[in-house]
Design a protein around this motif. Structure first.
Motif, PDB file in Angstrom:
ATOM      1  N   SER A 161       6.460   8.956  -7.424  1.00  0.00           N
ATOM      2  CA  SER A 161       4.781   8.795  -6.587  1.00  0.00           C
ATOM      3  C   SER A 161       3.741   8.829  -7.844  1.00  0.00           C
ATOM      4  CB  SER A 161       4.535   9.189  -4.927  1.00  0.00           C
ATOM      5  OG  SER A 161       6.021   9.670  -4.517  1.00  0.00           O
ATOM      6  N   ASP A 178       1.040   4.106  -1.240  1.00  0.00           N
ATOM      7  CA  ASP A 178       0.141   5.902  -1.362  1.00  0.00           C
ATOM      8  C   ASP A 178       0.489   5.846   0.617  1.00  0.00           C
ATOM      9  OD1 ASP A 178      -0.076   6.382  -3.542  1.00  0.00           O
ATOM     10  OD2 ASP A 178      -2.287   5.701  -3.854  1.00  0.00           O
ATOM     11  N   GLU A 210       0.740  -1.337  -0.142  1.00  0.00           N
ATOM     12  CA  GLU A 210       0.304  -0.108  -0.044  1.00  0.00           C
ATOM     13  C   GLU A 210       0.639   1.316  -0.030  1.00  0.00           C
ATOM     14  OE1 GLU A 210      -3.110   0.104   2.258  1.00  0.00           O
ATOM     15  OE2 GLU A 210      -3.313  -2.588   2.871  1.00  0.00           O
ATOM     16  N   ARG A 239       4.138   5.885   1.803  1.00  0.00           N
ATOM     17  CA  ARG A 239       4.481   7.848   1.508  1.00  0.00           C
ATOM     18  C   ARG A 239       4.009   8.471   2.089  1.00  0.00           C
ATOM     19  NH1 ARG A 239       4.216   5.363  -4.309  1.00  0.00           N
ATOM     20  NH2 ARG A 239       6.163   5.437  -4.677  1.00  0.00           N
ATOM     21  N   GLU A 240       2.804   8.252   2.532  1.00  0.00           N
ATOM     22  CA  GLU A 240       1.561   9.912   3.897  1.00  0.00           C
ATOM     23  C   GLU A 240       2.630   9.590   4.536  1.00  0.00           C
ATOM     24  OE1 GLU A 240      -2.093   9.299   5.503  1.00  0.00           O
ATOM     25  OE2 GLU A 240      -2.583   8.890   3.808  1.00  0.00           O
TER      26      GLU A 240
END
Length: 159
Positions: free
Chosen positions: A157, A115, A113, A118-119
Motif C-alpha cells: 500500500s 487504494d 483502483e 484497500r479502503e
C-alpha cells in the motif's frame, strides 16, 4: 402471532438470484431490470439494497458492477433494523456491510483502483464482528481474506 405476508418484490429478486446462480445471467438481469423499473431510485431502500447487491453479481462489465455495488451500499445506509426485521432478516443491518464492502473492494481491485479496494477491504474487516459464525459468515470472512491476499500480491500500500 400473525403469519408473515410474503413480499412479492423479494420473491421476484429471489427468482432473479436463482437464475443467476444457475448461470442464466442474462435472464437474471432481465428480472432485476424489471424490478428496478418498478422500484426506481426512490423505492424502499431495503428492496433497492437487495436488488442492487444481486444485480451487481450478474454484471459482465466491472464498471456496471460497480454502479450496482455503490447503489446497494447507499441504500443499506437508509435501511433500519426494524425494516430488515419486518422483511425476515434476523441480523442487524450492520451485518450487511461486510459483504457490501467485500464486493466493492473486489470490483475496485479488478478495475485497478487499489487504494479504494484497500479502503473497502478495511471497512469490511472492521465490520466482520457483525457476522455470525455460520456458513454465511465464514463465506464472507473467507472472501475478505482472499481479497486481502490478492491486494497484498499486487504490491505494498502507498505510505
Amino acid at each position: 402471532m400473525p403469519e408473515a405476508v410474503p413480499d412479492p418484490v423479494m420473491a421476484e429478486i429471489g427468482r432473479g438470484m436463482e437464475l443467476g446462480q444457475r448461470g442464466e445471467r442474462d435472464a437474471a438481469r432481465q428480472v432485476f431490470a424489471g424490478v428496478w423499473d418498478r422500484l426506481g431510485a426512490d423505492g424502499d431502500p431495503f428492496h433497492i439494497c437487495a436488488l442492487a447487491h444481486s444485480m451487481a453479481d450478474v454484471q459482465d462489465e466491472p464498471r456496471e458492477e460497480l454502479v450496482w455495488d455503490l447503489r446497494a451500499l447507499e441504500a443499506a445506509d437508509l435501511v433500519s433494523d426494524e425494516r430488515a426485521r419486518r422483511a425476515g432478516v434476523a441480523s442487524p443491518v450492520a451485518a450487511f456491510y461486510p459483504s457490501l464492502h467485500l464486493n466493492l473492494g473486489d470490483v475496485y481491485r479488478r478495475l485497478g483502483e487499489l487504494d479504494l479496494a484497500r479502503e473497502h477491504l478495511a471497512r469490511g474487516l472492521d465490520a466482520v464482528g457483525t457476522l455470525g459464525d455460520d456458513g454465511y459468515g465464514q463465506l464472507i470472512k473467507g472472501g475478505l481474506d482472499r481479497l486481502a491476499g490478492r491486494l497484498a500480491a499486487s504490491g505494498p500500500s502507498p505510505a
